[in-house]
Design an enzyme around this catalytic site. Structure first.
Site, short mmCIF file in Angstrom:
data_model
loop_
_atom_site.label_atom_id
_atom_site.label_comp_id
_atom_site.label_asym_id
_atom_site.label_seq_id
_atom_site.Cartn_x
_atom_site.Cartn_y
_atom_site.Cartn_z
N LEU A 270 36.14 50.30 27.07
CA LEU A 270 37.38 50.06 26.32
C LEU A 270 38.51 49.94 27.33
CD1 LEU A 270 39.24 50.10 23.75
CD2 LEU A 270 39.29 52.58 24.00
N GLU A 271 39.28 48.85 27.20
CA GLU A 271 40.49 48.73 28.02
C GLU A 271 41.67 49.18 27.17
OE1 GLU A 271 39.86 45.03 31.06
OE2 GLU A 271 40.17 44.44 28.98
N VAL A 272 42.42 50.14 27.68
CA VAL A 272 43.64 50.58 26.99
C VAL A 272 44.83 49.99 27.75
CG1 VAL A 272 45.12 52.59 26.61
CG2 VAL A 272 42.73 52.66 25.90
#
Ligand code: NAI
Length: 715
Positions: free
Chosen positions: A467-469
């Site tokens: 997951l890229e935040v």
């Protein structure tokens, strides 16, 4: 009893003549066996052997829901030479030998993860009681760190559960649940957690009053086949073939493990243990093991990283999730949040038909698990009941986090943001799953831009681990830590990246797939290119990857990247023509490849025609892989320099978890370090001279080449 180590990791209680030894390593969340712990253990056992009032011993863990996670990996990483590592293995073996030949019965009471050295300890015990609990899993995951079980595991396991079961566990490193462990004879009894100690003590007492019963596997057929030398040879040969195919020859440890087991069965345990230690030593100093251990530590460190610089605020607790858009991604996010984080999820879409489709997609994922028996029917029903949907905002008022996965259109995203903000709680965090729109642009429509952030999931969400935040310039640190913490609860490995086009993953993919286009244009066959990159270590080649991502998505992302990065990612082929011909990739069953019943069924030869290409003569593999990999590595270096990722660590882990960058290479930055900046620059300059300025080396690389620098330091 006094010990050399203070504070003590072991507690001892007398239970009417049975000594209950509880391992509880001070100051650690899980038990690992370091040299110090092992020495204390050995001293304790020696004392118990002598102690008159003790008839038997039970070994258990003082940690909640965790037995023993394994040996201390830092100590094994510190072993510099093959000889050091071999000695470490011998010492472990000797300690466990003392338990195996202990004059009184020793029973392991296993609750929670029982891994690596922890399982080897349990194997050395005379009887094993385990709890019937989802957290109780048994495994020998050593090969995942590039080594083999080195404290007797390769010798004891096959003798306990038979050759097939043992190979399956040792070569894959996979987790075995308690009920499966009972079936294969790995544990002797299965009980509820509340009574595990009681049952173990009772078993110890029983064994103390009779000759120690050596357990035998329950699968009699498997055992007979295994005992037969011809049968054994057959099983070993098959396992070797499968292993070679699965590892592509890149991972030596699973083959070494096979050899350790084979040798032990042929030569007996005494020589078998020596050979096991020998192979352990050899594996421990391989580059592959070094890289895998680094990846392990980097992943562990990342799990503890709040996502913002210290002092990090506490994350907001997310007890209820809202998802806008019940499409492909929305339903994936919903089911993952329900399954992993266990929170109620409400989805909203434009009409009931789409909501229904989204709910069906959620149910499909859960039912598949029930079908495969990874979860019970009851658990499936419980998870399913967490997800609901509708066409209005009911259920969104109480949400702590709302993720939008509506159409990839700035105005649509801004409109839903305004709408939902009007009804949501002021503390609610709003996350966009956009893959191409700057978060800052979406946040312009917000009355509370500090609460707006990007959460870029990958498809399929329930399977992809990254997951890229993405905080925008205006996002508050509290919002970032909340998104990171919830992403982790969803089971994701989370990297925080800058609000720049393509974030990190699509950024490094762009020049890679563009290069694939150039190669196609030069006449390289689709399957040759894919095969070359699979050999390099990727799970799939670039063309298959395009089909997986979706050709329409690739066109859209490609356009954004072209605008942001310019000429170096100018497409060489007309992917949009393929989309125009009705090819969207795997999702609609037509792409570069044909699909039959959802399975890839060969290259669609018509693609060359649609793209106006001729299939030419095969290129040599080395030049293919060099062009493709360097295009990606060079872009990763640029992204780091621009601050898109915070550290080489994040880039390495992001690439491994996001696109399957070969773990044995350790990630793009480890790969560049291994190559050396000077060599990388020299290669890139040659490629630039030959194919154009898109290969111009990243300024950081040039700088490193001049100063003799590298990306990773201190290890
Ligand atoms: P999709 O077309 O499957 O789903 C979008 C859903 O949003 C549709 O069901 C649509 O009816 C609904 N929708 C549209 N406007 C709405 C509104 N105003 N209110 C409520 N629902 C609305 O698309 P997909 O693939 O799920 O993509 C969604 C988002 O995720 C996009 O921003 C996309 O860029 C992003 N994304 C997609 C990935 C992929 O691989 N497909 C990967 C990562 C991100």
């Amino acid at each position: 009893m006094s010990h050399a180590t203070t504070p003590s990791a072991l507690g001892i209680e007398d239970d009417a003549g049975v000594a209950v030894v509880t391992l509880d390593v001070p100051g650690a969340s899980v038990n690992t066996i370091s040299l110090a712990v092992k020495d204390e253990f050995a001293a304790t056992m020696s004392a118990l052997a002598e102690q008159g009032g003790v008839s038997a011993v039970v070994i258990m863990s003082g940690k909640a829901d965790a037995f023993i996670a394994g040996a201390d990996i830092e100590e094994f990483q510190a072993a510099r030479t093959e000889e050091d590592a071999r000695r470490l293995s011998r010492e472990g073996q000797e300690f466990l030998d003392r338990i195996a030949s202990f004059p009184k019965p020793v029973v392991a009471a296993i609750h929670g993860a029982c891994l690596g050295g922890g399982l080897e300890l349990a194997l050395a015990c005379h009887y094993r009681v385990a709890t019937k609990h989802p957290k109780t899993v048994l495994a020998l995951p050593e090969v995942q760190l590039g080594v083999i079980p080195g404290a007797g595991g390769c010798n004891r396991l096959p003798r306990l559960v038979g050759l097939r079961n043992a190979l399956d566990m040792i070569v894959s490193g996979r987790n075995v649940r308690a009920d499966a462990a009972l079936r294969m004879g790995l544990v002797d009894e299965l009980v509820a957690p509340a009574i595990v100690r009681h049952v173990a003590v009772r078993a110890a007492r029983r064994l103390g009053s009779q000759a120690v019963r050596r357990t035998r596997p329950s699968g009699v057929g498997a055992w007979l086949l295994d005992k037969n030398a011809l049968g054994q040879a057959f099983v070993l040969r098959q396992a070797r073939k499968t292993t070679l195919r699965r590892t592509g020859g890149h991972y030596p440890a699973p083959l070494a493990a096979l050899d350790a087991v084979r040798y032990s069965l042929a030569e007996g345990t005494e020589r078998g243990l020596l050979h096991e230690a020998e192979l352990f030593g050899r594996m421990a100093v391989t580059e592959v093991s070094r890289r895998l251990v680094e990846v392990f530590f980097a992943t562990t460190a990342l799990k503890k990283d709040p996502g913002v610089p210290a002092p990090a605020p506490a994350p907001q607790l997310v007890t209820r999730l809202g998802v806008l858009g019940a499409g492909f991604m929305g339903s994936g996010i919903a089911v993952t949040a329900a399954e992993q984080a266990g929170v109620p999820v409400r989805m909203k879409d434009a009409d009931l038909a789409r909501v229904g489709k989204g709910l069906r997609a959620v149910a499909d994922v859960i039912q598949e698990r029930v079908r495969r028996r990874t979860i019970s029917k009851l658990e499936g029903a419980r998870r399913l009941a967490l997800v609901s949907g509708g066409v209005d905002y009911s259920g969104f008022r109480r949400a702590d986090l709302i993720v939008e996965a509506v159409f990839e259109d700035l105005e649509v995203k801004r409109a839903v943001l305004r709408e939902v903000e009007a009804i949501a709680r002021p503390e609610c965090v709003f996350a966009s799953n956009t893959s191409t729109i700057p978060i800052g642009r979406i946040a312009e429509a917000s009355a509370r831009p500090e609460k707006v952030i990007g959460m870029h999931f990958f498809s399929p969400v329930h399977r992809m681990l990254l997951l890229e935040v993405i905080p925008s310039e205006q996002t508050a640190p509290e919002t970032t830590v909340t998104a990171v913490a919830f992403g982790r609860r969803m089971g994701k490995t989370v990297i925080v990246v800058k609000d720049r086009p393509g974030f990190f993953i699509n950024r490094i993919l762009a020049p890679y797939v563009v290069e694939a286009g150039h190669l196609l244009k030069e006449g390289v066959a689709i399957e040759d290119m894919d095969r070359a990159m699979v050999r390099w270590g990727f799970p799939v080649g670039p063309v298959t990857l395009l089909d997986e991502v979706g050709l329409d998505v690739a066109v859209k992302v490609g356009g954004v990247m072209l605008e942001a990065l310019g000429e170096r990612v100018a497409p060489a082929i007309r992917l949009d023509a393929l989309v125009g011909s009705g090819r969207m990739g795997r999702k609609n069953g037509r792409g570069f490849f044909r699909y039959e019943n959802g399975k890839k069924a060969g290259v669609d030869e018509a693609v060359y025609g649609v793209l106006g290409l001729a299939k030419g003569s095969p290129k040599d593999t080395a030049s293919l892989t060099e062009r493709l990999s360097l295009a990606m590595l060079n872009e990763a270096a640029r992204a780091l320099q621009e601050g898109v990722i915070r550290s080489p660590r994040d880039g390495d882990i992001g690439a491994i978890f996001g696109i399957g960058f070969p773990p044995f290479r350790g990630g793009p930055f480890r790969e560049l370090d291994a190559m050396g900046a000077q060599a990388a620059v020299a290669k890139l300059e040659l490629l630039a001279a030959r194919y154009g300025p898109r290969f111009a080396p990243a300024p950081t690389l040039v700088d490193q080449a001049e100063r003799g620098g590298r990306f990773h330091h201190g290890d």
